[in-house]
Scaffold this motif. Structure first.
Motif, PDB file in Angstrom:
ATOM      1  N   THR A   1       1.245  -1.355  -0.061  1.00  9.97           N
ATOM      2  CA  THR A   1      -0.044  -0.209  -0.330  1.00  9.97           C
ATOM      3  C   THR A   1       1.285   1.629  -0.056  1.00  9.97           C
ATOM      4  O   THR A   1       0.429   2.337  -0.913  1.00  9.97           O
ATOM      5  N   ALA A   2       1.983   1.365   1.058  1.00  5.96           N
ATOM      6  CA  ALA A   2       3.133   2.802   0.779  1.00  5.96           C
ATOM      7  C   ALA A   2       3.828   2.488  -0.191  1.00  5.96           C
ATOM      8  O   ALA A   2       3.130   3.914  -0.551  1.00  5.96           O
ATOM      9  N   SER A   3       3.986   1.776  -1.332  1.00  9.26           N
ATOM     10  CA  SER A   3       4.379   1.465  -2.095  1.00  9.26           C
ATOM     11  C   SER A   3       3.893   1.424  -3.489  1.00  9.26           C
ATOM     12  O   SER A   3       3.930   3.073  -4.496  1.00  9.26           O
ATOM     13  N   ILE A   4       2.429   1.775  -3.254  1.00 17.52           N
ATOM     14  CA  ILE A   4       1.288   1.588  -4.480  1.00 17.52           C
ATOM     15  C   ILE A   4       1.274   3.432  -4.391  1.00 17.52           C
ATOM     16  O   ILE A   4       1.618   4.081  -5.091  1.00 17.52           O
ATOM     17  N   VAL A   5       0.987   3.833  -2.595  1.00 18.13           N
ATOM     18  CA  VAL A   5       0.583   5.579  -2.891  1.00 18.13           C
ATOM     19  C   VAL A   5       1.558   6.277  -3.330  1.00 18.13           C
ATOM     20  O   VAL A   5       1.591   6.977  -3.634  1.00 18.13           O
ATOM     21  N   PHE A   6       3.251   5.905  -2.983  1.00 21.16           N
ATOM     22  CA  PHE A   6       4.686   6.363  -3.204  1.00 21.16           C
ATOM     23  C   PHE A   6       4.550   7.115  -4.489  1.00 21.16           C
ATOM     24  O   PHE A   6       4.859   7.714  -5.659  1.00 21.16           O
ATOM     25  N   THR A   7       4.237   5.319  -5.231  1.00 21.52           N
ATOM     26  CA  THR A   7       4.630   5.892  -7.139  1.00 21.52           C
ATOM     27  C   THR A   7       3.518   6.274  -7.595  1.00 21.52           C
ATOM     28  O   THR A   7       3.108   7.144  -8.684  1.00 21.52           O
ATOM     29  N   PHE A   8       2.135   5.809  -7.262  1.00 19.50           N
ATOM     30  CA  PHE A   8       0.928   7.151  -7.954  1.00 19.50           C
ATOM     31  C   PHE A   8       1.670   8.679  -7.833  1.00 19.50           C
ATOM     32  O   PHE A   8       1.376   9.426  -8.466  1.00 19.50           O
ATOM     33  N   THR A   9       1.793   9.173  -6.552  1.00 16.32           N
ATOM     34  CA  THR A   9       1.884  10.300  -6.015  1.00 16.32           C
ATOM     35  C   THR A   9       3.175  10.561  -6.945  1.00 16.32           C
ATOM     36  O   THR A   9       2.990  11.672  -7.593  1.00 16.32           O
ATOM     37  N   TRP A  10       4.123   9.853  -6.805  1.00 14.93           N
ATOM     38  CA  TRP A  10       5.108  10.348  -7.695  1.00 14.93           C
ATOM     39  C   TRP A  10       4.955   9.935  -9.328  1.00 14.93           C
ATOM     40  O   TRP A  10       5.587  11.868  -9.891  1.00 14.93           O
ATOM     41  N   PHE A  11       4.553   9.737  -9.568  1.00 15.33           N
ATOM     42  CA  PHE A  11       4.445   9.349 -11.309  1.00 15.33           C
ATOM     43  C   PHE A  11       3.511  10.861 -12.007  1.00 15.33           C
ATOM     44  O   PHE A  11       3.507  11.449 -12.729  1.00 15.33           O
ATOM     45  N   PHE A  12       2.561  11.109 -10.843  1.00 18.34           N
ATOM     46  CA  PHE A  12       1.560  12.607 -11.930  1.00 18.34           C
ATOM     47  C   PHE A  12       2.006  13.599 -11.274  1.00 18.34           C
ATOM     48  O   PHE A  12       1.624  14.480 -11.838  1.00 18.34           O
ATOM     49  N   THR A  13       2.799  14.302 -10.063  1.00 21.59           N
ATOM     50  CA  THR A  13       3.747  15.121 -10.189  1.00 21.59           C
ATOM     51  C   THR A  13       4.836  15.209 -10.601  1.00 21.59           C
ATOM     52  O   THR A  13       4.907  16.277 -10.694  1.00 21.59           O
ATOM     53  N   TYR A  14       5.753  13.663 -11.065  1.00 23.84           N
ATOM     54  CA  TYR A  14       6.206  14.188 -11.958  1.00 23.84           C
ATOM     55  C   TYR A  14       6.031  14.257 -13.684  1.00 23.84           C
ATOM     56  O   TYR A  14       6.080  15.465 -14.370  1.00 23.84           O
ATOM     57  N   MET A  15       4.535  13.794 -14.075  1.00 24.67           N
ATOM     58  CA  MET A  15       3.644  14.803 -15.145  1.00 24.67           C
ATOM     59  C   MET A  15       2.977  16.434 -15.008  1.00 24.67           C
ATOM     60  O   MET A  15       3.560  16.793 -15.828  1.00 24.67           O
ATOM     61  N   TYR A  16       3.014  16.522 -14.018  1.00 30.49           N
ATOM     62  CA  TYR A  16       3.324  17.985 -13.435  1.00 30.49           C
ATOM     63  C   TYR A  16       3.968  19.036 -13.618  1.00 30.49           C
ATOM     64  O   TYR A  16       3.673  19.813 -14.297  1.00 30.49           O
ATOM     65  N   TYR A  17       4.889  18.739 -13.260  1.00 30.36           N
ATOM     66  CA  TYR A  17       6.473  19.011 -13.433  1.00 30.36           C
ATOM     67  C   TYR A  17       6.397  19.473 -14.911  1.00 30.36           C
ATOM     68  O   TYR A  17       7.768  19.973 -14.996  1.00 30.36           O
ATOM     69  N   THR A  18       6.759  17.586 -15.389  1.00 32.39           N
ATOM     70  CA  THR A  18       7.447  17.187 -16.814  1.00 32.39           C
ATOM     71  C   THR A  18       6.709  17.903 -18.363  1.00 32.39           C
ATOM     72  O   THR A  18       7.132  18.101 -18.976  1.00 32.39           O
ATOM     73  N   SER A  19       4.912  17.850 -18.053  1.00 34.26           N
ATOM     74  CA  SER A  19       4.460  17.249 -19.441  1.00 34.26           C
ATOM     75  C   SER A  19       4.227  19.131 -19.006  1.00 34.26           C
ATOM     76  O   SER A  19       2.864  19.235 -18.723  1.00 34.26           O
ATOM     77  N   ALA A  20       3.533  20.114 -20.506  1.00 31.82           N
ATOM     78  CA  ALA A  20       3.373  21.348 -20.886  1.00 31.82           C
ATOM     79  C   ALA A  20       1.540  20.820 -20.943  1.00 31.82           C
ATOM     80  O   ALA A  20       1.080  21.627 -20.900  1.00 31.82           O
ATOM     81  N   ASN A  21       1.526  19.845 -21.616  1.00 35.27           N
ATOM     82  CA  ASN A  21       0.035  20.157 -22.262  1.00 35.27           C
ATOM     83  C   ASN A  21      -0.512  18.885 -21.093  1.00 35.27           C
ATOM     84  O   ASN A  21      -1.898  19.056 -21.044  1.00 35.27           O
TER      85      ASN A  21
END
Length: 165
Positions: free
Chosen positions: A42-62
């Motif tokens: 569960t902790a791994s899923i929460v970390f991965t989910f949050t990391w993936f979508f915040t990474y998407m926020y900071y790297t993708s203009a679209n």
């Protein structure tokens, strides 16, 4: 906005339901959220989910805005007590429907007010951009004429118009 919020509300429900101990037909029928390994999963899923979508926020203009909404609305749904996911599916979907309805209502009200006032946001933006273009042309002319005071005045006015647009 709608896409980010809906994904942020529905995707965590699907992800957490895979680890639900009552889910005996899923891919993880031998792996649940119970116990030490379940807590780690569960902790791994929460970390991965949050990391993936915040990474998407900071790297993708679209897609950055969507990533931000998914991360913001999804993290809270991922942290649930083990075994309580199946208890409140209807409540989760009611929340999603309420969020979508609220966004559509706000969009409708904004559009209705803009139509009643006769001033659409896109028309205002085009008008401001035309003023910015004229200001840049004037400042370029002042630059080539050697008029430093005129250049400074035009650039100051143009900056104000850019901030207003």
């Amino acid at each position: 906005k709608i896409l980010g919020i809906v994904i942020g509300k529905i995707l965590p429900i699907l992800v957490v339901s895979l680890l639900d101990p009552e889910n005996e037909d899923g891919i993880f029928e031998h792996f649940s959220c119970a116990g030490n390994w379940g807590s780690l999963a569960t902790a791994s899923i929460v970390f991965t989910f949050t990391w993936f979508f915040t990474y998407m926020y900071y790297t993708s203009a679209n897609w950055g805005g969507i990533g931000c909404f998914v991360a913001a609305f999804g993290c809270g749904s991922l942290v649930k007590p083990c075994g309580t996911v199946n208890d409140d599916y209807s409540q989760n979907y009611k929340v999603v429907a309420q969020d979508v309805f609220a966004i559509l209502l706000a969009l409708s009200l904004d559009m209705g007010i803009d139509v009643l006032l006769g001033k659409l946001p896109r028309d205002s933006a085009v008008q401001h951009l035309e003023q910015v273009k004229d200001g840049l042309m004037s400042s370029t002319e002042a630059f080539f004429e050697g008029d430093l005071d005129g250049l400074e005045k035009e650039l100051t006015t143009t900056r104000r118009k850019i901030n207003h647009a």
